[in-house]
Design a protein around this motif. Structure first.
Motif, short mmCIF file in Angstrom:
data_model
loop_
_atom_site.label_atom_id
_atom_site.label_comp_id
_atom_site.label_asym_id
_atom_site.label_seq_id
_atom_site.Cartn_x
_atom_site.Cartn_y
_atom_site.Cartn_z
N ALA A 107 -3.14 3.23 4.20
CA ALA A 107 -3.15 3.47 2.76
C ALA A 107 -3.52 4.91 2.40
O ALA A 107 -4.27 5.58 3.11
CB ALA A 107 -4.12 2.51 2.09
N GLU A 108 -2.98 5.35 1.28
CA GLU A 108 -3.35 6.62 0.67
C GLU A 108 -3.90 6.34 -0.73
O GLU A 108 -3.97 5.18 -1.16
CB GLU A 108 -2.14 7.55 0.58
N THR A 109 -4.28 7.39 -1.41
CA THR A 109 -4.72 7.25 -2.80
C THR A 109 -3.76 7.99 -3.71
O THR A 109 -2.88 8.72 -3.24
CB THR A 109 -6.14 7.82 -2.99
N MET A 110 -3.95 7.83 -5.00
CA MET A 110 -3.10 8.53 -5.96
C MET A 110 -3.38 10.04 -5.96
O MET A 110 -2.62 10.81 -6.54
CB MET A 110 -3.29 7.94 -7.36
N ASP A 111 -4.44 10.44 -5.30
CA ASP A 111 -4.74 11.87 -5.13
C ASP A 111 -4.36 12.36 -3.74
O ASP A 111 -4.72 13.48 -3.35
CB ASP A 111 -6.24 12.13 -5.36
N GLY A 112 -3.64 11.52 -2.98
CA GLY A 112 -3.35 11.82 -1.59
C GLY A 112 -2.15 12.74 -1.39
O GLY A 112 -1.50 13.20 -2.33
N LYS A 113 -1.83 12.97 -0.10
CA LYS A 113 -0.81 13.94 0.27
C LYS A 113 0.60 13.53 -0.16
O LYS A 113 1.41 14.37 -0.54
CB LYS A 113 -0.84 14.16 1.79
N THR A 114 0.90 12.22 -0.09
CA THR A 114 2.26 11.80 -0.41
C THR A 114 2.55 11.92 -1.90
O THR A 114 3.64 12.34 -2.30
CB THR A 114 2.53 10.37 0.08
N VAL A 115 1.59 11.57 -2.74
CA VAL A 115 1.80 11.72 -4.19
C VAL A 115 1.97 13.20 -4.53
O VAL A 115 2.84 13.57 -5.33
CB VAL A 115 0.64 11.10 -4.98
N ALA A 161 -2.89 -2.00 6.16
CA ALA A 161 -3.18 -1.22 4.97
C ALA A 161 -4.45 -0.38 5.09
O ALA A 161 -4.52 0.73 4.57
CB ALA A 161 -3.27 -2.13 3.75
N GLU A 162 -5.44 -0.89 5.77
CA GLU A 162 -6.72 -0.18 5.86
C GLU A 162 -6.57 1.18 6.53
O GLU A 162 -7.28 2.12 6.17
CB GLU A 162 -7.75 -1.03 6.62
N ALA A 203 -9.44 0.92 -6.38
CA ALA A 203 -10.46 -0.02 -6.86
C ALA A 203 -10.70 -1.17 -5.88
O ALA A 203 -10.83 -2.34 -6.28
CB ALA A 203 -10.07 -0.56 -8.24
N GLY A 204 -10.74 -0.85 -4.58
CA GLY A 204 -11.04 -1.85 -3.58
C GLY A 204 -9.89 -2.76 -3.21
O GLY A 204 -10.08 -3.73 -2.47
N LYS A 205 -8.69 -2.47 -3.70
CA LYS A 205 -7.51 -3.28 -3.38
C LYS A 205 -6.40 -2.39 -2.84
O LYS A 205 -6.38 -1.19 -3.08
CB LYS A 205 -7.01 -4.03 -4.63
N PHE A 206 -5.45 -3.02 -2.13
CA PHE A 206 -4.27 -2.32 -1.64
C PHE A 206 -3.05 -2.80 -2.42
O PHE A 206 -2.93 -3.99 -2.72
CB PHE A 206 -4.06 -2.59 -0.15
N TYR A 207 -2.16 -1.85 -2.72
CA TYR A 207 -0.95 -2.17 -3.46
C TYR A 207 0.28 -1.60 -2.75
O TYR A 207 0.22 -0.50 -2.19
CB TYR A 207 -1.01 -1.59 -4.87
N ASN A 208 1.36 -2.36 -2.77
CA ASN A 208 2.67 -1.83 -2.42
C ASN A 208 3.21 -1.27 -3.72
O ASN A 208 3.77 -1.99 -4.54
CB ASN A 208 3.56 -2.94 -1.86
N ALA A 235 5.73 -12.65 5.69
CA ALA A 235 5.12 -11.64 6.56
C ALA A 235 3.62 -11.49 6.32
O ALA A 235 2.97 -10.63 6.91
CB ALA A 235 5.80 -10.29 6.34
N GLY A 236 3.06 -12.33 5.44
CA GLY A 236 1.63 -12.26 5.15
C GLY A 236 1.25 -11.13 4.22
O GLY A 236 0.08 -10.77 4.11
N GLU A 237 2.23 -10.59 3.49
CA GLU A 237 1.94 -9.48 2.59
C GLU A 237 0.94 -9.88 1.51
O GLU A 237 0.11 -9.08 1.07
CB GLU A 237 3.24 -8.97 1.94
N HIS A 238 0.99 -11.13 1.08
CA HIS A 238 0.10 -11.62 0.03
C HIS A 238 -1.36 -11.62 0.46
O HIS A 238 -2.27 -11.64 -0.37
CB HIS A 238 0.51 -13.02 -0.41
N LYS A 239 -1.60 -11.63 1.77
CA LYS A 239 -2.97 -11.62 2.29
C LYS A 239 -3.58 -10.22 2.32
O LYS A 239 -4.79 -10.07 2.45
CB LYS A 239 -3.00 -12.22 3.69
N VAL A 240 -2.72 -9.21 2.23
CA VAL A 240 -3.17 -7.82 2.37
C VAL A 240 -3.08 -7.05 1.05
O VAL A 240 -3.98 -6.28 0.71
CB VAL A 240 -2.32 -7.10 3.44
#
Length: 259
Positions: free
Chosen positions: A58-66, A54-55, A89-94, A117-122
């Motif tokens: 990841a994109e932001t809500m102001d990023g290219k994909t949105v 994710a690091e 806000a310092g977190k990653f979301y699917n 798959a360890g998704e809960h850790k990320v």
């Protein structure tokens, strides 16, 4: 209010952690939709594949994909739906985004992160179930692993459509097929499942098996597994109201509160 809703399902391979190539691929597939549709549905993490990096991904809500989703929704006149990795806000979301032609965006953060798959850790887990009102239809969007938890999906909001976007691997595809059909039957709603195909970086194989089921659990799509395909299907409100009024199963549903 529309009595019918036309949905375009895009079952596609994904280029690992390459948003630019994935956006280009989906741009071409969207351009190739010859019919006028109301909603276009893409898979889970459609810009990267199901990555735990994710690091870097990841994109932001102001990023290219949105911005890309907004542009495509405006140009096609159809809402665009899919999930991607969002940093906030310092977190990653699917995060699933439902982007309307007007530019309005409704978000749903995946509730059940995939512990195998360890998704809960990320990724941070979402806390709110969402029902979107679009063209007179009530749509409940969920993501992949959420499919295994019927209580979270239970139709207590009187929604018309339950929708899952996914990266669901081939070895467990029988569960995908079975649970999608079950969710449609038990909630007396149309249920949409859009899954990817191909191999990811870890050589996990995905067969797709994307489908739409009606309120009786009948498949109303003919998408083939193990191949990229776009299919347009029409949902009919009269189908929902006829069988809900005739059978009245939802009138007998249990009442509960999630804590």
């Amino acid at each position: 209010m529309q009595d019918q809703l036309k949905i375009a399902i895009i079952q596609s391979d994904l280029v690992w952690e390459n948003p630019k190539k994935n956006r280009k691929n989906f741009s071409e597939k969207i351009k190739g939709i010859s019919k006028e549709v109301d909603l276009i549905v893409l898979p889970e993490m459609f810009t990267t594949g199901f990555t735990m990096n994710a690091e870097t991904a990841a994109e932001t809500m102001d990023g290219k994909t949105v911005a890309w989703m907004r542009k495509k929704a405006s140009k096609t006149g159809a809402a665009i739906v899919g999930s991607l990795i969002i940093s906030e806000a310092g977190k990653f979301y699917n995060r699933l985004l439902f982007v309307e032609p007007s530019g309005t965006i409704t978000i749903y953060d995946k509730k059940h992160t995939f512990t195998l798959a360890g998704e809960h850790k990320v990724y941070a887990s979402g806390t709110e179930k969402v029902v979107i009102q679009y063209k007179g239809w009530n749509i409940c969007p969920l993501v992949c692993y959420d499919l295994r938890f019927p209580v979270w999906a239970r139709n207590i909001e009187n929604y018309d459509v339950l929708m899952y976007v996914a990266n669901w691997p081939k070895p467990r595809i029988l569960a995908w097929d079975t649970l999608l059909k079950a969710r449609a039957i038990e909630n007396m709603c149309y249920t949409i499942g859009v899954n990817r195909v191909g191999l990811d970086e870890a050589q996990n194989e995905y067969s797709g098996n994307s489908a739409v089921y009606d309120v009786l659990g009948n498949a109303i799509t003919s998408i083939k597994p193990n191949r990229e395909q776009v299919e347009v299907v029409t949902l009919d409100r009269n189908h929902i109201s006829f069988y809900r009024n005739k059978l009245k199963f939802l009138d007998d549903k249990d009442t509960f509160i999630l804590k």
